[in-house]
Design an enzyme around this catalytic site. Structure first.
Site, PDB file in Angstrom:
ATOM      1  N   HIS A 403       0.818  -1.215   0.000  1.00 35.26           N
ATOM      2  CA  HIS A 403       0.000   0.000   0.000  1.00 35.26           C
ATOM      3  C   HIS A 403       0.854   1.268   0.000  1.00 35.26           C
ATOM      4  CE1 HIS A 403      -3.803   1.873   0.026  1.00 35.26           C
ATOM      5  NE2 HIS A 403      -4.444   0.996   0.774  1.00 35.26           N
ATOM      6  N   ARG A 404       2.149   1.148   0.263  1.00 34.42           N
ATOM      7  CA  ARG A 404       3.021   2.318   0.177  1.00 34.42           C
ATOM      8  C   ARG A 404       3.160   2.790  -1.274  1.00 34.42           C
ATOM      9  NH1 ARG A 404       8.528   0.408   2.468  1.00 34.42           N
ATOM     10  NH2 ARG A 404       8.051  -1.184   0.905  1.00 34.42           N
TER      11      ARG A 404
END
Length: 433
Positions: A403-404
């Site tokens: 998700h980064r």
């Protein structure tokens, strides 16, 4: 006599685990003959002898983690004699260092920085695995003098050359995998204590491929911010196409499975959503979007899970991919994969085949940012476009993403694109396969 040092055995590789010695003290070894087998986080490699000589002494035992350039054996000419290593092999320790000989578990980068900074590793707290990392040394170096332990004094400590002082766990920490600032806020955990056993328990050595897999999983799970998105796919048309093509594929020596179709659909989806085919460079403050499509295909082996890579999958036909997956799978099972065949992946496909289950949340093959899990195809009643109940084939796909780098919207659309190609495999033909 010659000090035999662990050579540089791959870009970015700083240490390796001794897996097997092909020779024992007293044995003669020819130049370029395999002397020792070393496992890194990339591959298992046979390291040859640089000269024809007698193996005089082994300094690193099976299971030891050794740093690159660490002396692991002594080679000499003539009759075998188990001799002590030359005096030059072990620099003297400063009188200010503690007198204890208790081994210190530390990464090669931590040892190097400690030597440069004059810090005694034995004065530093250990992490939960009982080792010291580069971040621990950095914090000690940057601390005010009053905060340092009284035992911390400039010392010319020797590099990790003997097995007792070998690093015991993971490769040197990098800024991307273990940010110093984040760890500085967390209190040091006590060293892990040995687990008591009782009669009848079986003990399996935690080393080799199993330890490397564990290190990789911990690094991925504690670094990447995982999230998983799942979709159910109607693969009725794909099942029919594969059944029709099996005989023709067999004539060309390919046992056609569903995996080549999935790999090809993934490649097309990666081209439409390139952020999924990327890598996060935290140290450089950038996201690197790969313009190559090297798809890792997880393979179960007796040693554990391995991920050989289909390089240039975008340039291959369905049959070419099927042939390459079969070849790499066999090489993985027999331990014959080369370093090149196990590295360079940009995205991974993990399939459990016929036991694929209903749903799983695969762990990202770090430093990639995505992995897709393939689950069992089941014949079930489904509702068609005309609201009729018919017999069809459904399969779940689950994609885990970092998700980064990949937002939920992009991740969901990526998997929907994979779904589009698998539900209507004629699209693969229109896309040039």
């Amino acid at each position: 006599m010659l000090e035999f040092k662990l050579p540089e055995i791959g870009e970015g590789v700083v240490e390796g685990e001794i897996v097997r010695w092909h020779k024992q003290p007293g044995d003669f070894v020819q130049a370029n003959e395999a002397l020792v087998e070393v496992m890194t986080d990339k591959a298992t490699i046979e390291v040859p002898s640089p000269i024809s000589a007698t193996l005089q002494q082994i300094l690193a035992q099976v299971g030891d983690i050794c740093a690159v350039e660490q002396v692991i054996a002594i080679l000499g000419n003539g009759a075998a004699q188990v001799a002590a290593p030359p005096a030059a092999a072990a620099p003297s320790v400063s009188a200010s260092a503690p007198a204890t000989n208790e081994p210190v578990l530390a990464t090669p980068a931590a040892r190097a920085l400690a030597r440069e900074s004059g810090i005694d590793l034995r004065s530093l707290p250990q992490d939960e695995r009982g080792r010291i990392t580069k971040g621990d040394v950095l914090r000690a170096r940057d601390a005010a003098p009053s905060e340092l332990s009284p035992r911390t004094a400039p010392a010319n400590l020797p590099p990790p050359r003997a097995p007792a002082a070998s690093p015991a766990a993971a490769p040197a920490a990098s800024p991307a995998a273990s940010p110093v600032a984040a760890r500085a806020q967390a209190p040091a955990k006590p060293a892990a204590k040995p687990v008591a056993t009782v009669a009848g328990d079986e003990e399996i050595p935690f080393r080799g491929m199993r330890r490397k897999i564990a290190e990789g999983m911990v690094r991925s799970y504690t670094t990447a911010v995982h999230y998983t998105y799942v979709e159910q796919i109607n693969v009725t048309r794909l099942v029919r196409l594969r059944a029709d093509a099996k005989a023709a594929a067999a004539e060309q020596g390919v046992s056609l499975t569903f995996l080549p179709f999935i790999v090809k659909a993934v490649v097309h989806a990666l081209k439409k959503f390139p952020i999924v085919n990327a890598e996060l460079d935290e140290a450089g403050g950038r996201i690197i979007v790969k313009k190559r499509y090297n798809i890792g295909v997880a393979a179960a082996t007796d040693q554990g899970l391995m991920v050989p890579v289909v390089h240039g999958a975008d340039r291959m036909s369905i049959l070419d991919i099927g042939r390459e997956i079969a070849r790499l799978g066999e090489a993985a099972r027999t331990g014959a994969c080369t370093r090149e065949e196990l590295t360079g992946g940009t995205f991974t496909v993990s399939s459990l085949g016929q036991i694929g289950g209903v749903l799983a949340t695969p762990i990202i093959n770090f430093p990639e940012v995505g992995i897709i899990g393939v689950h069992a195809i089941r014949k079930v009643p489904i509702v068609d476009e005309r609201d009729n109940i018919v017999i069809g084939h459904l399969m779940n796909l689950s994609v885990s993403l970092d998700h980064r780098v990949v937002d939920g919207f992009e991740g969901a659309n990526f998997l929907q694109e994979v779904r589009r190609f698998l539900e209507d495999p004629n699209l693969l033909l229109l896309a040039g396969i």
